[in-house]
Design a protein around this motif. Structure first.
Motif, PDB file in Angstrom:
ATOM      1  N   ASP A  22      -7.677  -3.142  12.574  1.00  0.00           N
ATOM      2  CA  ASP A  22      -8.796  -2.077  12.195  1.00  0.00           C
ATOM      3  C   ASP A  22      -8.225  -1.089  11.248  1.00  0.00           C
ATOM      4  OD1 ASP A  22     -10.282  -3.569  13.930  1.00  0.00           O
ATOM      5  OD2 ASP A  22     -10.446  -2.103  15.480  1.00  0.00           O
ATOM      6  N   LEU A  23      -6.921  -0.819  11.527  1.00  0.00           N
ATOM      7  CA  LEU A  23      -6.353   0.506  10.357  1.00  0.00           C
ATOM      8  C   LEU A  23      -5.645  -0.283   9.270  1.00  0.00           C
ATOM      9  CD1 LEU A  23      -4.951   2.551  13.342  1.00  0.00           C
ATOM     10  CD2 LEU A  23      -7.131   2.843  12.358  1.00  0.00           C
TER      11      LEU A  23
ATOM     12  N   ALA B   7      -0.208   3.789   7.791  1.00  0.00           N
ATOM     13  CA  ALA B   7       0.031   4.088   9.219  1.00  0.00           C
ATOM     14  C   ALA B   7       0.082   5.815   9.022  1.00  0.00           C
ATOM     15  CB  ALA B   7       1.515   3.666   9.758  1.00  0.00           C
ATOM     16  N   LYS B   8       0.584   6.209   8.108  1.00  0.00           N
ATOM     17  CA  LYS B   8       0.796   7.733   7.508  1.00  0.00           C
ATOM     18  C   LYS B   8      -0.720   8.242   7.835  1.00  0.00           C
ATOM     19  CE  LYS B   8       5.236   7.707   5.556  1.00  0.00           C
ATOM     20  NZ  LYS B   8       6.033   8.268   4.168  1.00  0.00           N
TER      21      LYS B   8
ATOM     22  N   ALA C  46      -3.393   6.864   8.958  1.00  0.00           N
ATOM     23  CA  ALA C  46      -4.418   6.751  10.017  1.00  0.00           C
ATOM     24  C   ALA C  46      -3.873   7.741  11.253  1.00  0.00           C
ATOM     25  CB  ALA C  46      -4.207   5.255  10.293  1.00  0.00           C
ATOM     26  N   GLY C  47      -2.767   8.450  10.826  1.00  0.00           N
ATOM     27  CA  GLY C  47      -2.136   9.470  12.180  1.00  0.00           C
ATOM     28  C   GLY C  47      -1.745   8.521  13.146  1.00  0.00           C
ATOM     29  N   ALA C  48      -0.978   7.468  12.883  1.00  0.00           N
ATOM     30  CA  ALA C  48      -0.548   6.507  13.640  1.00  0.00           C
ATOM     31  C   ALA C  48       0.482   7.031  14.539  1.00  0.00           C
ATOM     32  CB  ALA C  48      -0.392   4.994  13.328  1.00  0.00           C
ATOM     33  N   GLY C  49       1.352   7.879  14.209  1.00  0.00           N
ATOM     34  CA  GLY C  49       2.333   8.605  14.974  1.00  0.00           C
ATOM     35  C   GLY C  49       3.522   7.933  14.435  1.00  0.00           C
ATOM     36  N   ARG C  50       4.696   8.103  15.480  1.00  0.00           N
ATOM     37  CA  ARG C  50       5.837   7.698  14.865  1.00  0.00           C
ATOM     38  C   ARG C  50       5.928   6.169  15.231  1.00  0.00           C
ATOM     39  NH1 ARG C  50      10.621   5.805  17.100  1.00  0.00           N
ATOM     40  NH2 ARG C  50       9.697   6.257  19.128  1.00  0.00           N
ATOM     41  N   LEU C  51       6.351   5.370  13.998  1.00  0.00           N
ATOM     42  CA  LEU C  51       6.535   3.921  14.064  1.00  0.00           C
ATOM     43  C   LEU C  51       7.763   3.777  14.656  1.00  0.00           C
ATOM     44  CD1 LEU C  51       4.832   2.422  10.705  1.00  0.00           C
ATOM     45  CD2 LEU C  51       3.712   2.882  12.972  1.00  0.00           C
ATOM     46  N   GLU C  52       8.042   2.703  15.239  1.00  0.00           N
ATOM     47  CA  GLU C  52       9.257   1.925  15.412  1.00  0.00           C
ATOM     48  C   GLU C  52       9.802   1.198  14.312  1.00  0.00           C
ATOM     49  OE1 GLU C  52       9.252  -0.344  18.889  1.00  0.00           O
ATOM     50  OE2 GLU C  52       8.941   1.130  20.449  1.00  0.00           O
TER      51      GLU C  52
END
Length: 731
Positions: free
Chosen positions: A570-571, A595-596, A598-604
């Motif tokens: 969806d993102l 990801a940035k 969308a504010g997805a937080g810290r990615l692994e």
């Protein structure tokens, strides 16, 4: 331990919880839940030698006087000695009255407590070695938090000792006057509302035998499960009928239903709580959790419990079970005096999934010896008017019953027309007495006082009489379903794991954070339990992504990976069909940028995965039910899982046969069987995954709150399965 607002604990949520009515010496499964119920000598309850009535009265106009008179009459019928107990009276109903239980001259099997505050009395009863107590008073868990606390005290007074408690907030229906002139196997009745059991009890007046009535009330101690287990062991009981608002404990009910299934005693249930409104009313009535309705239905199916919607269906389906044996054939034949009636009945039967086969040619030729050749005798059989003046009518019925494909004869009679209807009814009764096959009659007349109905049909304990077409076909469907279930059933509690597998310790380390897992970690969890996932690597740079794609082999899929990304597509965080190094480099940049944004937080990092295209997308998951504990679901998966809602639920423990039955429930089963030239999917591999997920649910019940494998790609037969994505949430 979790509690609801009324103080009930949820046994399925924690391995340290106690199932109240379990046998404390019983073996435990890997979840820490019991594998046996606590013994309860309910023969002593239903057939006591001595009865004490606490708060007895014979003061005219007082409720206690009516109840005391009822108990005196009941005690005389069952041969029990009754002792009134009330410090305010010297004699009651001509009997010496005792100041308290300690003054009663004999050990007491059963005490009926009529006082408003029973706690102090129960302490005395426990100290005096009384076997059973019935608390009539209301105002406990059904009345809110204060009442729940008062009920908890009653439960504590009976916990671990020899005193068993029925109630509180119960009626005295167990002490009704049952007819003793009716033959055949009986209905044993369990209700959480005395009023809702009244129609079943009244069915005795039309010849349906009822042997017991257990009104369980709020179940501070004794519960539905105790009575199901007891009734299944009674030789006179042919079926257990129940009106249920909620279960005290999911595991104890499952154990009791398993016992009934192994004993071959059908259980038929009206269970309220299908809707939010019904669930709220059930809580306010008995102070019980109704549990997830779909989960309850799943448990019923697993243990062969028949669920019906109405009290009329409860009576009709129960009487069919009580009066019949194992079907000798699967076919249903409709026999009527009207072509229209026969066609209507046959149509309803076929729509309900019953088999309405054509009679053998030899059977049809024989029938035409007595039925004119212009009438249809293939099935349904139209006789044009049942012969009333000679033996031809009985010969017709016997010939139909002799057909090897026919296990049930149904005769719909839409109105009374003596003497033909009288002779038809008598021929049906006589034929039923002479066969082991099932003979059903639908008496459609709204009057119900005709001689054929009252004096002939209802006085037979072999003919099963219905008043509506619909109830007849639904009861027959339940009858055939139950006996098919019985031929396949084996208790899942025999093989349920008692100790954790080596995989459990590693899985618990992955879940130790108490937080949602990333897709990469969730797939590690699946690998631990032997569930296949795609070849993949977690990378943190575009260059590493290119190297990983080369090792995995093109085409590849790339996805953002982090613990807060349940719906990545969806993102814009998923890229499919990447076939070159340049596409992989571009995809890495696009995913990290998205990801940035969308504010997805810290990615692994970013997952580079093998692309798997060919197969049927399914979903397999774990969730938790407040009453029954961990559940396992399987259904059509992919992006439309919530749209189609094509899911079947299983409640551990269950076997591989149950998984196959669950798959048979799915509307999308045809997708797995091969659709429009597509090869059939690897069903055996899908069953294996569900069984492995069940093992996870049992072993990780305290650690995992939720698991979704979606999609689980089921490859063509022989190709196995691949878990393309997974979501796991730790508790």
């Amino acid at each position: 331990m979790l509690h609801d607002s009324r103080g009930h604990h949820f046994p399925g949520h924690t391995r340290t919880s106690v199932t109240a009515n379990a046998d404390p010496s019983a073996e435990l499964d890997v979840t820490g839940r019991p594998l046996a119920l606590r013994p309860a000598d309910l023969d002593r309850f239903f057939r006591p030698r001595t009865v004490a009535v606490i708060g007895a009265s014979d003061t005219e106009g007082r409720p206690g006087a009516r109840i005391t008179a009822q108990l005196i009459a009941w005690a005389e019928r069952v041969g029990a000695r009754l002792f009134p107990v009330n410090p305010k009276h010297e004699r009651i109903a001509g009997r010496p009255c005792h100041a308290d239980i300690s003054a009663v001259p004999e050990p007491v099997d059963l005490a009926v407590v009529l006082v408003g505050d029973p706690a102090e009395v129960l302490e005395q009863l426990a100290g005096a070695g009384v076997g059973f107590a019935v608390v009539f008073a209301a105002g406990f868990a059904e009345a809110g938090n204060a009442g729940a606390e008062a009920q908890a005290r009653l439960a504590q007074l009976t916990s671990g000792g020899s005193l068993r408690l029925l109630g509180p907030n119960t009626n005295l229906n167990a002490f009704e006057e049952f007819r003793t002139d009716l033959d055949g196997p009986a209905i044993a009745l369990i209700t959480q509302s005395g009023h809702q059991g009244r129609p079943v009890f009244a069915a005795q007046e039309i010849g349906i035998r009822v042997s017991h009535w257990a009104p369980v009330g709020n179940e501070a101690d004794l519960e539905i499960a105790d009575f199901v287990r007891h009734f299944a062991d009674q030789e006179e009981v042919g079926v257990i009928a129940a009106y249920v608002e909620g279960f005290k404990d999911g595991r104890t009910f499952a154990l009791a239903a398993d016992h009934a299934a192994r004993q071959g005693v059908p259980v038929v249930v009206v269970k309220v709580g299908r809707t939010e409104t019904g669930a709220r009313m059930a809580q306010s009535h008995t102070g019980k959790l109704t549990g997830g309705d779909r989960t309850a239905s799943a448990v019923f199916r697993q243990y062969g419990v028949t669920r019906v919607d109405g009290l009329d269906e409860l009576i009709d389906t129960s009487q069919l079970f009580a009066r019949t044996r194992t079907p000798l054939a699967q076919g249903v034949c409709v026999y009527s005096i009207s072509g229209g009636t026969g066609a209507h009945m046959a149509d309803l039967a076929a729509a309900e999934g019953l088999s309405v086969p054509q009679l053998e040619r030899a059977t049809q030729e024989k029938l035409h010896e007595w039925i004119p050749p212009y009438l249809t005798v293939s099935n349904p059989v139209d006789n044009g008017g049942h012969p009333a003046g000679d033996e031809r009518g009985r010969k017709i019925i016997d010939t139909i019953l002799a057909d090897p494909a026919i296990g049930v004869l149904v005769c719909p009679i839409t109105g009374a027309f003596p003497p033909m209807s009288d002779r038809l009814a008598q021929d049906l009764v006589d034929a039923a007495e002479a066969t082991d096959k099932v003979v059903c009659v639908v008496w459609g007349s709204p009057v119900g006082d005709e001689d054929a109905y009252r004096e002939i049909l209802l006085k037979s304990n072999r003919v099963v009489v219905f008043r509506t077409f619909g109830n007849c076909v639904r009861a027959l469907r339940a009858y055939f379903d139950y006996h098919r279930f019985r031929t396949q059933y084996s208790s899942p509690f025999e093989d349920v794991p008692r100790t954790a597998s080596p995989a459990a310790a590693k899985a618990k380390r992955l879940l130790s954070s108490g937080k949602p897992l990333s897709e990469h970690s969730a797939k590690q969890l699946l690998r631990t339990y032997g569930i296949r996932v795609p070849r993949e690597q977690l990378v943190t740079s575009a260059a590493a992504a290119v190297r990983a794609a080369g090792l995995i082999g093109y085409p590849v899929v790339m996805k953002a990976c982090g613990p807060q990304l349940p719906h990545k597509s969806d993102l814009g965080l998923v890229k499919l069909g990447l076939r070159s190094a340049s596409q992989v480099r571009d995809a890495y940049r696009e995913i990290t940028d998205a990801a940035k944004e969308a504010g997805a937080g810290r990615l692994e990092g970013v997952l580079v995965c093998q692309q798997v295209d060919r197969g049927v997308e399914m979903v397999v998951g774990i969730s938790h039910d407040d009453l029954f504990g961990p559940t396992v679901s399987v259904g059509l998966g992919g992006i439309f899982v919530e749209v189609f809602d094509d899911i079947a639920i299983g409640v551990p423990p269950f076997g591989a046969y149950e998984v196959k039955r669950m798959l048979g429930e799915l509307r999308g089963l045809k997708c797995l069987q091969g659709l429009r030239g597509q090869p059939p999917a690897d069903l055996d591999a899908l069953v294996d995954v569900v069984m492995r997920v069940q093992r996870m649910a049992l072993e990780l019940g305290d650690e995992i709150a939720e698991l979704d494998i979606n999609p689980l790609m089921v490859m063509p037969r022989g190709g196995g399965t691949v878990a393309l994505d997974a979501l796991a949430v730790a508790k």
